[in-house]
Design a protein around this motif. Sequence first.
Motif, PDB file in Angstrom:
ATOM      1  N   UNK A   6      -1.356   9.972  10.582  1.00 30.63           N
ATOM      2  CA  UNK A   6      -1.041   9.056   9.486  1.00 30.63           C
ATOM      3  C   UNK A   6       0.292   9.110   8.890  1.00 30.63           C
ATOM      4  N   UNK A   7       0.989   7.615   8.614  1.00 24.43           N
ATOM      5  CA  UNK A   7       2.151   7.668   7.831  1.00 24.43           C
ATOM      6  C   UNK A   7       1.979   7.860   6.414  1.00 24.43           C
ATOM      7  N   UNK A   8       2.728   8.309   5.765  1.00 25.27           N
ATOM      8  CA  UNK A   8       3.126   8.045   4.239  1.00 25.27           C
ATOM      9  C   UNK A   8       4.070   6.985   4.081  1.00 25.27           C
ATOM     10  N   UNK A   9       3.760   5.901   3.199  1.00 29.68           N
ATOM     11  CA  UNK A   9       4.624   4.472   3.308  1.00 29.68           C
ATOM     12  C   UNK A   9       5.164   4.802   1.886  1.00 29.68           C
ATOM     13  N   UNK A  10       6.543   4.048   1.748  1.00 31.00           N
ATOM     14  CA  UNK A  10       7.059   3.815   0.591  1.00 31.00           C
ATOM     15  C   UNK A  10       6.271   2.395  -0.031  1.00 31.00           C
TER      16      UNK A  10
ATOM     17  N   UNK B  80      -5.484   1.327   7.495  1.00 32.99           N
ATOM     18  CA  UNK B  80      -4.656   1.445   6.199  1.00 32.99           C
ATOM     19  C   UNK B  80      -5.075   0.359   5.549  1.00 32.99           C
ATOM     20  N   UNK B  81      -4.727   0.464   4.090  1.00 37.60           N
ATOM     21  CA  UNK B  81      -4.917  -0.471   2.984  1.00 37.60           C
ATOM     22  C   UNK B  81      -3.860  -0.674   2.540  1.00 37.60           C
TER      23      UNK B  81
ATOM     24  N   UNK C  79       2.053  -5.429  -3.421  1.00 38.89           N
ATOM     25  CA  UNK C  79       3.442  -4.801  -3.793  1.00 38.89           C
ATOM     26  C   UNK C  79       3.558  -3.332  -3.606  1.00 38.89           C
ATOM     27  N   UNK C  80       2.583  -2.756  -2.906  1.00 34.79           N
ATOM     28  CA  UNK C  80       2.744  -1.116  -2.557  1.00 34.79           C
ATOM     29  C   UNK C  80       2.608  -1.341  -0.839  1.00 34.79           C
ATOM     30  N   UNK C  81       2.975  -0.046  -0.539  1.00 35.02           N
ATOM     31  CA  UNK C  81       3.093   0.166   0.818  1.00 35.02           C
ATOM     32  C   UNK C  81       1.769   0.678   1.509  1.00 35.02           C
ATOM     33  N   UNK C  82       1.369   0.240   2.840  1.00 40.62           N
ATOM     34  CA  UNK C  82       0.175   0.742   3.283  1.00 40.62           C
ATOM     35  C   UNK C  82      -0.446   2.400   2.904  1.00 40.62           C
ATOM     36  N   UNK C  83      -1.655   2.495   2.738  1.00 37.33           N
ATOM     37  CA  UNK C  83      -2.076   4.005   2.574  1.00 37.33           C
ATOM     38  C   UNK C  83      -3.202   4.021   3.630  1.00 37.33           C
ATOM     39  N   UNK C  84      -3.348   5.337   4.183  1.00 36.68           N
ATOM     40  CA  UNK C  84      -4.097   5.544   4.943  1.00 36.68           C
ATOM     41  C   UNK C  84      -5.461   5.749   4.590  1.00 36.68           C
ATOM     42  N   UNK C  85      -6.429   5.064   5.274  1.00 37.66           N
ATOM     43  CA  UNK C  85      -7.912   5.374   4.947  1.00 37.66           C
ATOM     44  C   UNK C  85      -8.725   6.143   5.608  1.00 37.66           C
TER      45      UNK C  85
END
Lengths: 114, 109
Positions: A102-106, B35-36, B40-46
């Motif tokens: 997985x990536x960590x996004x800004x 991802x979700x 206004x935010x970046x995707x977060x791994x689910x």
Amino acid sequence: NAGVTQTPKFRVLKTGQSMTLLCAQDMNHEYMYWYRQDPGMGLRLIHYSVGEGTTAKGEVPDGYNVSRLKKQNFLLGLESAAPSQTSVYFCASSYSPRGDWGYTFGSGTRLTVV
Amino acid sequence: GQQLNQSPQSMFIQEGEDVSMNCTSSSIFNTWLWYKQDPGEGPVLLIALYKAGELTSNGRLTAQFGITRKDSFLNISASIPSDVGIYFCAGLFNNDMRFGAGTRLTVKP
């Protein structure tokens, strides 16, 4: 717990202007990426880096340049902005080389080119 | 390149309902990720899936790696208002990561 920090959050440019988007991560990740997000399309990879001092082209690199002088920072430059570059830009980092953990996004930079 | 087709594009559901969405491709993938993205935010791994047929849960979320390796499914049970957002699938084959266009979920209280 900062993770990946992008600056600025918003920017409006005139056609032909240049700018640099900044990305910083504090997780000691080797791998960093720049994506653009457009309505109705998946995230598209612009450029990526597999370590300090390295960069490589992604799917849509034209009109952009990148630099990774320090491990924690990945900069995206627009040399001469065009309206087609209006988009939301996301920086991401990953621990694994292929991103399969997985990536960590800004939180993104919303850029409008008029 | 490998294209991911995510459906539906958007969903409007009532709080408490279950949700199903999927991601399909004509190409095979070795890893599927969901991802979700909140506004206004970046995707977060689910959830991440690594093996054909694998079924993995994360709280009320359950995802499956399709047997053919060409698709993946995400289910959300008993939806709540904070489930609102855009859900993205991503498929990885060798070093090529592809993202779907997302499913926008709206939950009505």
